[in-house]
Design an enzyme around this catalytic site. Structure first.
Site, short mmCIF file in Angstrom:
data_model
loop_
_atom_site.label_atom_id
_atom_site.label_comp_id
_atom_site.label_asym_id
_atom_site.label_seq_id
_atom_site.Cartn_x
_atom_site.Cartn_y
_atom_site.Cartn_z
N SER A 15 0.84 -1.20 0.00
CA SER A 15 0.00 0.00 0.00
C SER A 15 0.88 1.25 0.00
O SER A 15 2.05 1.22 0.39
CB SER A 15 -0.89 -0.02 1.26
N LEU A 17 3.14 4.41 0.08
CA LEU A 17 4.50 4.75 -0.33
C LEU A 17 5.29 3.49 -0.69
O LEU A 17 6.09 3.49 -1.63
CB LEU A 17 5.22 5.51 0.80
N ASP A 59 4.05 -9.91 10.02
CA ASP A 59 3.81 -8.83 10.97
C ASP A 59 5.19 -8.44 11.50
O ASP A 59 5.86 -9.24 12.17
CB ASP A 59 2.91 -9.33 12.11
N VAL A 60 5.62 -7.23 11.19
CA VAL A 60 7.00 -6.85 11.53
C VAL A 60 7.24 -6.76 13.03
O VAL A 60 8.39 -6.65 13.47
CB VAL A 60 7.45 -5.53 10.84
N SER A 154 9.83 11.04 8.68
CA SER A 154 8.63 11.87 8.49
C SER A 154 8.98 13.31 8.87
O SER A 154 9.92 13.55 9.63
CB SER A 154 7.52 11.37 9.41
N TYR A 167 4.66 8.82 17.49
CA TYR A 167 4.98 8.84 16.06
C TYR A 167 6.27 9.65 15.83
O TYR A 167 7.19 9.20 15.14
CB TYR A 167 3.81 9.46 15.28
N LYS A 171 9.82 8.32 14.36
CA LYS A 171 10.38 8.87 13.12
C LYS A 171 11.67 9.67 13.37
O LYS A 171 12.55 9.72 12.52
CB LYS A 171 9.33 9.74 12.42
N PHE A 200 1.49 12.80 2.44
CA PHE A 200 1.37 12.24 1.09
C PHE A 200 0.01 11.57 0.94
O PHE A 200 -0.58 11.11 1.92
CB PHE A 200 2.50 11.22 0.84
N1 LIG Z 1 1.44 9.02 3.94
C1 LIG Z 1 2.08 9.99 4.55
O1 LIG Z 1 1.66 11.13 4.52
C2 LIG Z 1 3.38 9.70 5.28
C3 LIG Z 1 4.16 10.80 5.68
C4 LIG Z 1 5.35 10.56 6.35
C5 LIG Z 1 5.75 9.27 6.63
N2 LIG Z 1 4.96 8.23 6.23
C6 LIG Z 1 5.42 6.88 6.56
O2 LIG Z 1 5.48 6.09 5.40
C7 LIG Z 1 5.24 4.72 5.74
C8 LIG Z 1 4.16 4.17 4.83
O3 LIG Z 1 2.98 4.91 5.05
P1 LIG Z 1 1.80 4.94 3.98
O4 LIG Z 1 1.23 6.31 4.00
O5 LIG Z 1 2.26 4.36 2.71
O6 LIG Z 1 0.75 4.00 4.73
P2 LIG Z 1 -0.20 2.85 4.18
O7 LIG Z 1 -1.17 2.61 5.29
O8 LIG Z 1 -0.74 3.18 2.82
O9 LIG Z 1 0.78 1.59 4.04
C9 LIG Z 1 1.40 1.01 5.15
C10 LIG Z 1 1.58 -0.48 4.88
O10 LIG Z 1 2.27 -1.03 6.01
C11 LIG Z 1 1.65 -2.26 6.32
N3 LIG Z 1 1.83 -2.55 7.74
C12 LIG Z 1 1.36 -1.87 8.80
N4 LIG Z 1 1.70 -2.48 9.95
C13 LIG Z 1 2.40 -3.58 9.61
C14 LIG Z 1 3.02 -4.62 10.35
N5 LIG Z 1 2.95 -4.67 11.68
N6 LIG Z 1 3.67 -5.59 9.67
C15 LIG Z 1 3.73 -5.57 8.31
N7 LIG Z 1 3.16 -4.62 7.56
C16 LIG Z 1 2.50 -3.64 8.20
C17 LIG Z 1 0.17 -2.08 5.99
O11 LIG Z 1 -0.49 -3.32 5.81
C18 LIG Z 1 0.25 -1.24 4.73
O12 LIG Z 1 0.26 -2.05 3.57
C19 LIG Z 1 4.88 4.72 7.22
O13 LIG Z 1 6.03 4.38 7.97
C20 LIG Z 1 4.49 6.15 7.49
O14 LIG Z 1 4.70 6.50 8.83
C21 LIG Z 1 3.79 8.41 5.56
#
Ligand SMILES: NC(=O)c1ccc[n+]([C@@H]2O[C@H](COP(=O)([O-])OP(=O)(O)OC[C@H]3O[C@@H](n4cnc5c(N)ncnc54)[C@H](O)[C@@H]3O)[C@@H](O)[C@H]2O)c1
Length: 262
Positions: A15, A17, A59-60, A154, A167, A171, A200
């Site tokens: 999913s 990023l 599950d990480v 982040s 959070y 980060k 994002f």
């Molecule tokens: N979207 C934003 O605005 C944004 C901004 C800054 C940082 N981030 C960081 O980018 C990363 C990805 O975020 P995103 O927006 O793509 O989120 P998202 O929810 O679209 O994707 C996250 C993915 O991580 C997986 N995941 C969650 N917990 C898990 C676990 N315990 N084990 C395995 N997989 C797991 C989910 O199933 C999902 O597919 C995150 O670390 C988030 O903190 C996102």
């Protein structure tokens, strides 16, 4: 690090990023191992991408589950003969919490642990378990490069907002870890980078109210919009390809500086 004919392990690759990054690496000839806890999305992504991609449910936060996924990835690499070029631990979550609630009670530790266990400990354990396999690669360039790690931090690592305690802690830790990893792994020919995105367009941000989105757009200098996951993926690719990038956390935010609250 060349992308073509190397394997890249992307946690959270089902999913947002992570998915955009998996797509970018695949489009450039890479093999992609997607480690994610969402099997429905994971299988869908594999079908969309093709036979240079493989999904491992994980599950990480669970060491055993992570070890199984790492073993599966290593077995797949043996089968394809495409060495591990990079580790991209991008799985992550957000959950707001202040230390004190309205009645001055301390927050339940489980709320803080949830974020730190996935974003920080889960990321560290993912890198820890994959690293020995990347460190045993034959060097791929005259510089002796064996691999690269690209993590996700982040804007909250710099300007954590109200309620983002755990959070921002997770980060900020990723940001701080970047140089240490680069230093620790230099003798192994492995680089470490991280990217600090602002907001994002992904599943994570989809839940935000229109008001919050508008405020965030206002505090973005240029362009006046949320980031696109493809822009993240493009920078992740550049971090992989540009061998002289090392030990740095790069902000990817259109000049945004987060206010205290929305
Ligand atoms: N979207 C934003 O605005 C944004 C901004 C800054 C940082 N981030 C960081 O980018 C990363 C990805 O975020 P995103 O927006 O793509 O989120 P998202 O929810 O679209 O994707 C996250 C993915 O991580 C997986 N995941 C969650 N917990 C898990 C676990 N315990 N084990 C395995 N997989 C797991 C989910 O199933 C999902 O597919 C995150 O670390 C988030 O903190 C996102």
């Amino acid at each position: 690090m060349h992308i073509k004919d190397r394997t890249f392990v992307v946690s959270g690759g089902a999913s947002g990023l992570g998915l955009a990054t998996a797509e970018e690496l695949y489009a450039n000839g890479g093999y992609v191992a997607i480690l994610d806890m969402n099997p429905a999305n994971g299988e869908k992504v594999i079908k969309q991408l093709g036979d240079r991609a493989k999904f491992f449910e994980v599950d990480v936060t669970e060491s055993e589950s992570l070890e199984a996924a790492v073993n599966g990835t290593v077995a797949w690499i043996k089968q394809t003969g495409k060495p591990m070029g990079g580790i991209l631990p991008l799985a992550g979550v957000g959950l707001p919490a202040k230390l004190l609630d309205r009645d001055l009670n301390p927050v339940d530790m489980s709320r803080l642990n949830f974020v730190i266990d996935i974003n920080l400990k889960g990321m560290l354990n993912t890198i820890r378990l994959l690293l020995p396999h990347m460190a045993r690669n034959e060097p791929t360039t005259p510089d002796g490069e064996r691999g690269v790690i690209v993590m996700v931090s982040s804007s909250a690592a710099f300007e954590g907002q109200v309620g983002q305690l755990s959070y921002a802690a997770s980060k900020g830790a990723v940001r701080s870890m970047t140089l240490v990893l680069a230093r620790d792994l230099a003798p192994n020919g492995i680089r470490a980078m991280s990217i600090a995105p602002s907001l994002f367009e992904t599943a994570m941000s989809a839940a935000l109210s229109e008001k919050v989105r508008q405020t965030l757009t206002k505090v973005t200098e240029f362009p006046k919009r949320l980031g696109n996951a493809k822009e993240f993926a493009g920078l992740a690719r550049h971090c992989i390809e540009n061998t002289y990038l090392n030990g740095e956390c790069i902000r990817l935010d259109g000049g945004t500086r987060m206010p205290s609250k929305m």
